[in-house]
Every structure is written in structure tokens, then in C-alpha cells.
Write a protein that holds these residues in place. Structure first.
Motif, PDB file in Angstrom:
ATOM      1  N   UNK A  80       0.955  -1.212   0.082  1.00 37.40           N
ATOM      2  CA  UNK A  80      -0.171  -0.011  -0.013  1.00 37.40           C
ATOM      3  C   UNK A  80       0.750   1.210   0.131  1.00 37.40           C
ATOM      4  N   UNK A  81       1.858   0.979   0.728  1.00 39.69           N
ATOM      5  CA  UNK A  81       2.684   2.693   0.835  1.00 39.69           C
ATOM      6  C   UNK A  81       3.610   2.442  -0.410  1.00 39.69           C
ATOM      7  N   UNK A  82       4.150   1.457  -0.839  1.00 42.10           N
ATOM      8  CA  UNK A  82       4.719   1.665  -2.032  1.00 42.10           C
ATOM      9  C   UNK A  82       3.839   2.235  -3.268  1.00 42.10           C
ATOM     10  N   UNK A  83       2.421   1.811  -3.136  1.00 41.04           N
ATOM     11  CA  UNK A  83       1.673   2.241  -4.104  1.00 41.04           C
ATOM     12  C   UNK A  83       1.513   3.760  -4.015  1.00 41.04           C
ATOM     13  N   UNK A  84       1.375   4.253  -2.827  1.00 41.84           N
ATOM     14  CA  UNK A  84       1.349   5.647  -2.316  1.00 41.84           C
ATOM     15  C   UNK A  84       2.508   6.582  -2.909  1.00 41.84           C
ATOM     16  N   UNK A  85       3.718   5.878  -2.692  1.00 47.91           N
ATOM     17  CA  UNK A  85       4.869   6.421  -3.309  1.00 47.91           C
ATOM     18  C   UNK A  85       4.892   6.674  -4.692  1.00 47.91           C
ATOM     19  N   UNK A  86       4.233   5.673  -5.442  1.00 48.02           N
ATOM     20  CA  UNK A  86       4.115   5.759  -6.800  1.00 48.02           C
ATOM     21  C   UNK A  86       3.111   6.938  -7.283  1.00 48.02           C
ATOM     22  N   UNK A  87       1.893   6.954  -6.388  1.00 43.92           N
ATOM     23  CA  UNK A  87       1.055   8.068  -6.732  1.00 43.92           C
ATOM     24  C   UNK A  87       1.696   9.436  -6.641  1.00 43.92           C
ATOM     25  N   UNK A  88       2.698   9.506  -5.412  1.00 44.84           N
ATOM     26  CA  UNK A  88       3.248  11.077  -5.332  1.00 44.84           C
ATOM     27  C   UNK A  88       4.324  11.153  -6.545  1.00 44.84           C
ATOM     28  N   UNK A  89       5.101  10.123  -7.023  1.00 47.26           N
ATOM     29  CA  UNK A  89       5.878  10.521  -8.115  1.00 47.26           C
ATOM     30  C   UNK A  89       5.201  10.670  -9.403  1.00 47.26           C
ATOM     31  N   UNK A  90       3.979   9.970  -9.678  1.00 44.53           N
ATOM     32  CA  UNK A  90       3.163  10.311 -10.747  1.00 44.53           C
ATOM     33  C   UNK A  90       2.579  11.750 -10.848  1.00 44.53           C
ATOM     34  N   UNK A  91       1.832  11.854  -9.371  1.00 40.85           N
ATOM     35  CA  UNK A  91       1.332  13.455  -9.312  1.00 40.85           C
ATOM     36  C   UNK A  91       2.458  14.403  -9.790  1.00 40.85           C
ATOM     37  N   UNK A  92       3.821  14.289  -9.248  1.00 41.00           N
ATOM     38  CA  UNK A  92       4.622  15.149  -9.366  1.00 41.00           C
ATOM     39  C   UNK A  92       4.957  15.539 -10.902  1.00 41.00           C
ATOM     40  N   UNK A  93       5.042  14.295 -11.661  1.00 42.08           N
ATOM     41  CA  UNK A  93       5.221  14.298 -12.826  1.00 42.08           C
ATOM     42  C   UNK A  93       3.930  15.110 -13.562  1.00 42.08           C
ATOM     43  N   UNK A  94       2.799  15.027 -13.116  1.00 44.35           N
ATOM     44  CA  UNK A  94       1.799  15.628 -13.921  1.00 44.35           C
ATOM     45  C   UNK A  94       1.816  17.035 -13.739  1.00 44.35           C
ATOM     46  N   UNK A  95       2.181  17.405 -12.580  1.00 39.12           N
ATOM     47  CA  UNK A  95       2.367  18.810 -11.954  1.00 39.12           C
ATOM     48  C   UNK A  95       3.468  19.622 -12.786  1.00 39.12           C
ATOM     49  N   UNK A  96       4.356  18.823 -13.023  1.00 41.05           N
ATOM     50  CA  UNK A  96       5.394  19.282 -13.682  1.00 41.05           C
ATOM     51  C   UNK A  96       5.099  19.644 -15.287  1.00 41.05           C
ATOM     52  N   UNK A  97       4.317  18.810 -15.785  1.00 37.44           N
ATOM     53  CA  UNK A  97       4.225  18.780 -17.222  1.00 37.44           C
ATOM     54  C   UNK A  97       2.790  19.652 -17.220  1.00 37.44           C
ATOM     55  N   UNK A  98       1.852  19.927 -16.646  1.00 38.14           N
ATOM     56  CA  UNK A  98       0.847  20.854 -16.668  1.00 38.14           C
ATOM     57  C   UNK A  98       1.427  22.441 -16.136  1.00 38.14           C
ATOM     58  N   UNK A  99       2.455  22.467 -15.432  1.00 38.03           N
ATOM     59  CA  UNK A  99       3.040  23.810 -14.907  1.00 38.03           C
ATOM     60  C   UNK A  99       4.298  23.827 -15.253  1.00 38.03           C
ATOM     61  N   UNK A 100       5.044  23.912 -16.299  1.00 37.32           N
ATOM     62  CA  UNK A 100       6.291  23.693 -16.850  1.00 37.32           C
ATOM     63  C   UNK A 100       7.171  24.955 -16.283  1.00 37.32           C
ATOM     64  N   UNK A 101       6.160  26.153 -16.109  1.00 39.75           N
ATOM     65  CA  UNK A 101       6.882  27.147 -15.587  1.00 39.75           C
ATOM     66  C   UNK A 101       7.399  27.202 -14.023  1.00 39.75           C
ATOM     67  N   UNK A 102       7.039  26.170 -13.334  1.00 36.10           N
ATOM     68  CA  UNK A 102       7.463  26.055 -11.996  1.00 36.10           C
ATOM     69  C   UNK A 102       9.014  25.881 -11.922  1.00 36.10           C
ATOM     70  N   UNK A 103       9.422  26.590 -10.829  1.00 36.74           N
ATOM     71  CA  UNK A 103      11.062  26.409 -10.611  1.00 36.74           C
ATOM     72  C   UNK A 103      10.994  25.068  -9.758  1.00 36.74           C
ATOM     73  N   UNK A 104      12.225  24.704  -9.658  1.00 34.58           N
ATOM     74  CA  UNK A 104      12.838  23.560  -8.696  1.00 34.58           C
ATOM     75  C   UNK A 104      12.269  23.723  -7.228  1.00 34.58           C
ATOM     76  N   UNK A 105      12.421  25.231  -6.732  1.00 30.86           N
ATOM     77  CA  UNK A 105      12.296  25.432  -5.500  1.00 30.86           C
ATOM     78  C   UNK A 105      10.545  25.358  -5.160  1.00 30.86           C
TER      79      UNK A 105
END
Length: 203
Positions: A80-105
Motif C-alpha cells: 500500500x505504501x509503495x503504491x502511495x509512493x508511486x502516486x506521489x511520483x506520478x502526481x509530481x510528474x503530472x504537475x510538472x507537465x501541466x505547470x512547466x513554469x514552476x521552478x525547482x524550489x
């Protein structure tokens, strides 16, 4: 406070948990709020656990669960927690895709708030996904077993040797039925013998 006002407050609180303000812009940290911009492949990729390789997930365990000793978790909790880690990684990838203007900070701020507010909801989502997958697999196994059973019977009945073996049995059943019917008819046609009535009188 009216019911409408209470609902509005609840909606505002939920929206605050699902978003973050960065440089005057609202960024959603709930990945499902981007669903209108998904294609079918992206939607399936996000919703189905097991889309990322295990090495990538294990390398990021301490990133989102620094407080856990993974060796002490049972297999179910680890999944379950590995699946949650996967959800975190996927979510961050999507956010970076839909908001390319965001800085690393800024992405780091998104990650921090996500780790605080979305951890439990991601775990619940993964748990439901696994249960749903288990139900589907059980249903598929039952359907496969039923189809295999019916196919086996169909193939067995279609064999010439089966026909040769069944023919005498069918004939025997038919003959037995005819004999039973004949005996029943003959008994019905025979008159019943009734003993003569005893004469009674008064002496």
C-alpha cells in the motif's frame, strides 16, 4: 450558519488541501483535478498501481516516508505504501507537465505540502485499487474455469467414442421408460378385485 454556507466552507477547506498558491497562481496537488486534461492512456497510467518500476519506487521510499522503518512493515502495508509512493511520483510528474513554469524550489514546496496532506488519501486510493483488482481477478478466474469446464464437456460429447458409449445407455433408458409405461398401463386396465360385502342382519 446555513447548510449552503457550511458546504461552501467545506469546499473551500478541501480546495485548500488540494491546491497551493505559488507566485499568485493556484497549483492543484490533487492529480485527479487535472482529469479534464487527461487522455485515456494517462488516466489509466495514473489510476492503476504498478506502472512504475520497483527500483524507482524503493529509491523514493524515504523521500515520502522518512519516518518509517520498512523492514518492520508487513507485506500488505509495504504494498500500500509503495503504491502511495508511486502516486506521489506520478502526481509530481503530472504537475510538472501541466505547470512547466514552476521552478525547482516551487516544485519542492508542492512536494512538501503533498506529503503532508495527500499521504493518507493516496494510501486509501491504492488500497481500494488493489481490492478492485483482486475482485476482477477472482471474477476472471471463475469465468475462465467455467468456460474451460463447458469447453471440456463440449469436446467430450463431440467425440465419436463418446457417441458409441452413450448410445447403449440412451437406448437402455428409453427401453426402461417404455417398459415402465407399459406396466403402469396394464395395471390400470385390470379391474380391481373387491371382496363381497358381508351380509349383516338382526337376529
Amino acid at each position: 450558519m446555513t447548510a449552503a454556507q457550511q458546504q461552501d466552507q467545506q469546499l473551500q477547506r478541501r480546495l485548500q488541501q488540494d491546491s497551493i498558491q505559488l507566485a499568485g497562481k493556484t497549483v492543484y496537488i490533487n492529480p485527479f483535478l487535472y482529469w479534464r486534461r487527461f487522455d485515456s492512456n494517462t488516466d489509466r497510467w495514473l489510476r492503476e498501481p504498478g506502472q512504475l518500476n520497483e527500483d524507482q519506487i524503493q529509491q523514493n521510499r524515504s523521500r515520502f516516508y522518512p519516518e518509517l522503518d520498512w523492514a518492520l512493515l508487513d507485506v500488505t502495508d509495504q504494498e500500500i505504501k509503495d503504491g502511495a509512493v508511486e502516486m506521489f511520483l506520478k502526481s509530481l510528474e503530472l504537475i510538472g507537465t501541466f505547470h512547466p513554469e514552476l521552478t525547482s524550489g516551487q516544485l519542492l514546496e508542492v512536494e512538501r505540502k503533498m506529503a503532508i496532506t495527500k499521504k493518507r488519501s493516496f494510501e486509501r486510493w491504492v488500497e481500494k485499487s488493489y481490492k478492485r483488482r483482486a475482485r476482477l481477478q477472482t471474477r476472471e478466474k471463475r469465468r475462465f474455469a467455467r468456460d474451460r469446464f463447458l469447453r471440456g464437456w463440449s469436446e467430450w460429447i463431440a467425440l465419436d467414442t463418446t457417441h458409441q458409449a452413450l448410445a447403449p445407455m440412451v437406448a437402455l433408458v428409453v427401453i426402461s421408460g417404455v417398459i415402465g409405461w407399459s406396466l403402469g398401463s396394464s395395471r390400470a386396465s385390470c379391474p380391481a378385485l373387491v371382496p363381497p360385502a358381508q351380509q349383516t342382519g338382526v337376529r
